[in-house]
Structures are given as C-alpha cells and as structure tokens.
Design an enzyme around this catalytic site. Structure first.
Site, PDB file in Angstrom:
ATOM      1  N   GLY A 271      44.549 -17.899 -23.954  1.00 45.82           N
ATOM      2  CA  GLY A 271      43.384 -18.686 -24.205  1.00 45.82           C
ATOM      3  C   GLY A 271      42.326 -18.119 -23.351  1.00 45.82           C
ATOM      4  O   GLY A 271      41.223 -18.663 -23.709  1.00 45.82           O
TER       5      GLY A 271
ATOM      6  N   HIS B 166      41.337  -9.085 -31.069  1.00 42.84           N
ATOM      7  CA  HIS B 166      42.342  -9.947 -31.641  1.00 42.84           C
ATOM      8  C   HIS B 166      42.086 -11.328 -31.752  1.00 42.84           C
ATOM      9  O   HIS B 166      43.165 -12.009 -32.160  1.00 42.84           O
ATOM     10  CB  HIS B 166      43.821  -9.269 -30.717  1.00 42.84           C
ATOM     11  CG  HIS B 166      43.840 -10.454 -29.463  1.00 42.84           C
ATOM     12  ND1 HIS B 166      43.414  -9.667 -28.130  1.00 42.84           N
ATOM     13  CD2 HIS B 166      44.205 -11.439 -29.195  1.00 42.84           C
ATOM     14  CE1 HIS B 166      43.559 -10.530 -27.298  1.00 42.84           C
ATOM     15  NE2 HIS B 166      43.883 -11.742 -27.641  1.00 42.84           N
TER      16      HIS B 166
ATOM     17  N   ASP C  58      40.456  -2.964 -28.498  1.00 42.33           N
ATOM     18  CA  ASP C  58      40.470  -4.436 -28.752  1.00 42.33           C
ATOM     19  C   ASP C  58      39.155  -5.120 -28.078  1.00 42.33           C
ATOM     20  O   ASP C  58      38.946  -5.719 -27.278  1.00 42.33           O
ATOM     21  CB  ASP C  58      41.617  -4.924 -27.714  1.00 42.33           C
ATOM     22  CG  ASP C  58      41.787  -6.331 -28.198  1.00 42.33           C
ATOM     23  OD1 ASP C  58      41.358  -6.953 -29.175  1.00 42.33           O
ATOM     24  OD2 ASP C  58      42.723  -7.421 -27.231  1.00 42.33           O
TER      25      ASP C  58
ATOM     26  N   SER D 105      41.882 -14.939 -23.618  1.00 42.59           N
ATOM     27  CA  SER D 105      41.482 -13.433 -24.231  1.00 42.59           C
ATOM     28  C   SER D 105      40.202 -13.690 -24.595  1.00 42.59           C
ATOM     29  O   SER D 105      39.439 -14.486 -25.131  1.00 42.59           O
ATOM     30  CB  SER D 105      41.991 -13.573 -25.510  1.00 42.59           C
ATOM     31  OG  SER D 105      43.626 -13.222 -25.079  1.00 42.59           O
ATOM     32  N   GLY D 106      39.529 -12.401 -24.642  1.00 41.38           N
ATOM     33  CA  GLY D 106      38.100 -12.075 -25.318  1.00 41.38           C
ATOM     34  C   GLY D 106      37.269 -12.569 -24.043  1.00 41.38           C
ATOM     35  O   GLY D 106      36.023 -11.941 -24.311  1.00 41.38           O
TER      36      GLY D 106
HETATM   37  C1  4AZ Z   1      46.832 -13.656 -24.322  1.00 38.36           C
HETATM   38  O1  4AZ Z   1      47.884 -13.559 -25.075  1.00 38.36           O
HETATM   39  C2  4AZ Z   1      47.013 -13.285 -22.877  1.00 38.36           C
HETATM   40  N1  4AZ Z   1      48.180 -12.091 -18.028  1.00 38.36           N
HETATM   41  C3  4AZ Z   1      45.788 -13.119 -22.120  1.00 38.36           C
HETATM   42  C4  4AZ Z   1      45.836 -12.606 -20.850  1.00 38.36           C
HETATM   43  C5  4AZ Z   1      47.052 -12.008 -20.186  1.00 38.36           C
HETATM   44  C6  4AZ Z   1      48.308 -12.043 -21.056  1.00 38.36           C
HETATM   45  C7  4AZ Z   1      48.290 -12.695 -22.432  1.00 38.36           C
HETATM   46  C8  4AZ Z   1      47.320 -11.491 -18.941  1.00 38.36           C
HETATM   47  O2  4AZ Z   1      46.083 -14.331 -24.505  1.00 38.36           O
END
Ligand code: 4AZ
Length: 279
Positions: A226, A77, A124, A228-229
């Site tokens: 932020g 994503h 993902d 993520s990944g």
């Molecule tokens: C995001 O959208 C995201 N609390 C990353 C981690 C979590 C939720 C959303 C986990 O990047």
C-alpha cells in the site's frame, strides 16, 4: 499487479471491519516502525485512487509524489495497463489523513515507462498529468528531483512515507494518518546478496537487484503493502530530493531484507523529457 490491488483492498477492508488483533511481532507503530507524520512535512505525498463500486468510493491503491504543479510520479505497477484510461484515476493531495475530505484531482494523462513489464525487472515508474496545475500551499508542494549524477550512499539521511500496511498482516488503522520512517540505504551489491540468500540461490550470480533499483530499510523499519508508488526522499545539500519510488520487496521489515525502490536518478532524463514535451 492485480494481487496488489486486492491485497490493498483486503487490508483496508479488514481495518474498516474492525482493527485487526495486535501481532506481538509487530508492536511497532508505523509505515513499518514509523510514526505519524506532521501535517505539511511531506507536502509532495499524494494518494492514488481508483473507484471501487463495492464501496461506492475512490479508494487508495498507491502513493505518489508531486514533482511539478501538474505531474505526479508513481510506480508503473500501480497502473493497471499501459494504455490506462486517465479518467479511472484520482489524486488526493494536501492532507495527512487519507480520507480527509479534500477535493480529488483529475488525471488527464498516464505515461507508464515503455519498458516496464513487472516490478522485479525494473522500469517501475509512471507519470500522471493532472488536469489542472495545483497551487503551492503550506500542505501541497512538489519535491525536487535529484541530479542524475547524485550518488546515494548509506550515509544519506532518508525517509519513506505512506498510508500502507504497518506490519505484514496489519493495515494502517483509522483515522489513516500518513506514516513516516527513517530508513538506511543499502548498497546494491549487498542488497543483491541478501535477496540471493533469501531466495535460496546462494551461489547463483544473477542480478536480482538491477542498477535501476535502490534498496533501503532494515529489520523493523521499511515500507510495506500500500506504500507502493510513494516517495523515498533523502536530504541532499539541505533540501529533500526524491531518490526512490516504493516498488517491491520480500515481505516487510524483515531482517536483512531491505525494501526495493525505483532509483529515480536513473530516470531523471526520461522524466524531464516527458514533462518537457507535454507542457
Ligand atoms: C508492495 O507490494 C510492497 N517492504 C511495497 C514495499 C515493500 C514490499 C512490498 C517493501 O506494495
């Protein structure tokens, strides 16, 4: 997930414009509830960048993990589309400071998992091949992949790292130092029940937390926007193994709402196959 990009830009933008007002519910320092990471402790952590014309700079959109001198593993994503142009991305490695002035690395190939549709449905993950292999240094080193048969339990000692938000409405302030937090793994069945409750479908027996997902985190300790990944690593027989990729979640660090990660063990055969046929 364009909203994620906009949110990240917004969060980073707000912290550039001025540190947001402290939120009494988010007094904790962290990724959420974490601490500044020592330089060199998580040498596989990288930042994925895209060029933002408005700021005329390569801007952080996601985390990632070096899993080989020439490969980074991140979330699908984080990549705008399956046929994304590799030249639209850069990798920043080897510095706990997000804009620490290290040279950016070029990406020569992007492989998004072919079955990925949206983070909530799983798959993902994406691989980024670097144009040139990096040399191991004290601050840059790949992380081990777990064995496909590794069973991750709440007893494992696990950490998540990133430059993401430190609260649901609070971005990481300058100088943007990498954050780390110890998180507890939550069994899929338990996590699935929590998410059912949170979504109001108490009696619905559909699976929200798929077998290729893994939950971790607790009230006050979690990954956030932020991150993520980025990597979730656990201690396995004396060394760190990459067990999860920050994927999604309902908010951040809420009570009984763990963060959701891509379960890396599920994809070890796929990952090694991709890397193996590209060498
Ligand atoms: C995001 O959208 C995201 N609390 C990353 C981690 C979590 C939720 C959303 C986990 O990047």
């Amino acid at each position: 997930m364009l909203w994620l990009l906009f949110l990240t830009l917004l969060l980073l933008g707000s912290s550039i414009a001025g540190t947001p007002a402290p939120d009494p519910e988010n007094e904790l320092v962290g990724i959420v509830g974490g601490h500044s990471a020592p330089q060199g402790k998580w040498p596989w952590q990288v930042s994925l960048r895209i060029y933002v014309y408005h700021w005329a700079s390569w801007t952080h959109i996601c985390g990632g993990s070096l899993i080989h001198p020439q490969w980074v593993l991140t979330a699908a994503h984080c990549i705008s589309r399956k046929d994304a142009d590799p030249s639209a991305y850069r990798i920043h490695a080897g510095n706990v400071y997000l804009y620490g002035g290290k040279a950016l690395l070029n990406v020569s190939r992007v492989i998004v998992h072919p079955k990925y549709v949206t983070a909530f449905l799983g798959y993902d993950l994406a691989l980024l091949q670097l144009s040139k292999a990096v040399d191991n240094t004290a601050y840059i080193r790949p992380v081990r992949l777990p064995s496909a048969s590794l069973d991750i339990t709440p007893e494992h000692q696990c950490w998540v790292t990133g430059w993401g938000a430190i609260g649901m409405h609070q971005s990481l302030p300058p100088p943007y130092r990498l954050q780390q937090v110890n998180v507890q793994v939550v069994e899929n069945e338990v996590c699935n029940q929590h998410y059912h409750k949170a979504s109001g479908h108490v009696s619905d027996d559909s699976t929200l937390i798929q077998p290729d997902m893994l939950c971790a985190g607790s009230e006050g300790q979690d990954s956030c926007y932020g991150d993520s990944g980025g990597p979730l690593v656990c201690r396995v027989s004396g060394s760190w193994s990459l067990v999860g990729i920050v994927s999604w979640g309902y908010g951040c660090a809420l009570r009984d709402i763990p963060g959701v990660y891509t379960r890396v063990t599920t994809y070890v055969p796929w990952i090694t196959k991709q890397i193996g046929t590209c060498l």
